[in-house]
Design an enzyme around this catalytic site. Structure first.
Site, PDB file in Angstrom:
ATOM      1  N   GLU A  82      -1.585   9.973 -12.730  1.00  0.00           N
ATOM      2  CA  GLU A  82      -0.878   8.985 -13.554  1.00  0.00           C
ATOM      3  C   GLU A  82       0.600   9.347 -13.717  1.00  0.00           C
ATOM      4  OE1 GLU A  82      -2.147   6.150 -14.354  1.00  0.00           O
ATOM      5  OE2 GLU A  82      -4.131   6.687 -13.637  1.00  0.00           O
ATOM      6  N   ASP A 163      -1.508  10.006  -5.595  1.00  0.00           N
ATOM      7  CA  ASP A 163      -2.422  11.078  -5.182  1.00  0.00           C
ATOM      8  C   ASP A 163      -1.633  12.235  -4.571  1.00  0.00           C
ATOM      9  OD1 ASP A 163      -4.660   9.803  -6.047  1.00  0.00           O
ATOM     10  OD2 ASP A 163      -5.409   9.221  -4.078  1.00  0.00           O
TER      11      ASP A 163
HETATM   12 ZN   LIG Z   1      -3.428   5.139  -9.637  1.00  0.00          ZN
END
Ligand SMILES: [Zn+2]
Length: 215
Positions: A82, A163
């Site tokens: 996040e 990611d």
């Molecule tokens: Zn995401």
């Protein structure tokens, strides 16, 4: 203003989880004072976390389901993802994209709404605002299919970037094991068809994400 109508939010208590989150946030130069827990378990078994607000007011909200299901390292892994969205300015990009598509929708609406030809096409001889709305609804669905598709392509690209951020600043394996648990509670499809993913998925599939995280 809206979330508190439906859910209760309480600050995350001091403890090892809070310490770990703050320690990680510090390593990536992310100022974070507002960490909240929301009672998402009230309605769903799905676990999630999200950011809201900008600048000093920004806060992270963790679902209580996330705290129940995941180990602390896994939660920090989700957070790192996040934070990646935040650091890569995806939040601003998404707001800009949705303002643009709303603008496009309203512009098209302004073209359609008063056109007598369109109301006639539905067999209505006197044009009116409400029949214009119905015609617009019918004509707009192919347009929204295209804008939705483009938004999904953009969103999947952002997911990979977030990611990658989590992989580079924290720990890919923590994120992988958390994603496994999260997909279990949200009953997600492990082997969706490629074409279906291309049109409908806002996130890459689990396998695609694992491959990217382990690359
Ligand atoms: Zn995401």
């Amino acid at each position: 203003m809206i979330v508190p109508i439906f859910n209760k939010q309480v600050p995350l208590q001091d403890g090892s989880l809070r310490t770990k989150i703050e320690a990680y946030a510090k390593t990536v130069g992310f100022e974070l004072h507002n960490i909240f827990i929301i009672d998402g378990s009230k309605r769903s078994t799905k676990a999630n976390a999200y950011f809201s607000g900008f600048g000093k007011e920004k806060r992270i909200t963790l679902y209580d389901t996330l705290l129940n299901d995941l180990e602390e390292e896994e939660i920090v892994g989700v957070l790192a993802h996040e934070v990646g969205h935040y650091k890569k300015k995806h939040i601003i990009a998404n707001v800009a994209a949705s303002i643009f598509t709303t603008g496009l929708t309203l512009w098209l609406l302004s073209l359609f709404i008063g056109n007598p030809l369109l109301s006639e096409a539905l067999g209505v001889s006197t044009p009116s605002f409400h029949i214009g709305l119905i015609v617009f609804g019918i004509l707009y669905s192919p347009v929204s299919a295209v804008t939705g598709l483009l938004m999904n392509i953009l969103s999947r690209k952002f997911e990979y970037q977030a990611d990658d951020f989590a992989k580079n600043t924290y720990n890919a394996e923590a994120l992988i094991s958390s994603l496994k648990k999260l997909s279990k509670t949200s009953l997600s499809n492990l082997t969706p068809h490629k074409a279906y993913v291309f049109v409908h998925y806002s996130h890459p599939t689990l396998l695609e994400r694992f491959n990217n995280l382990r690359r």
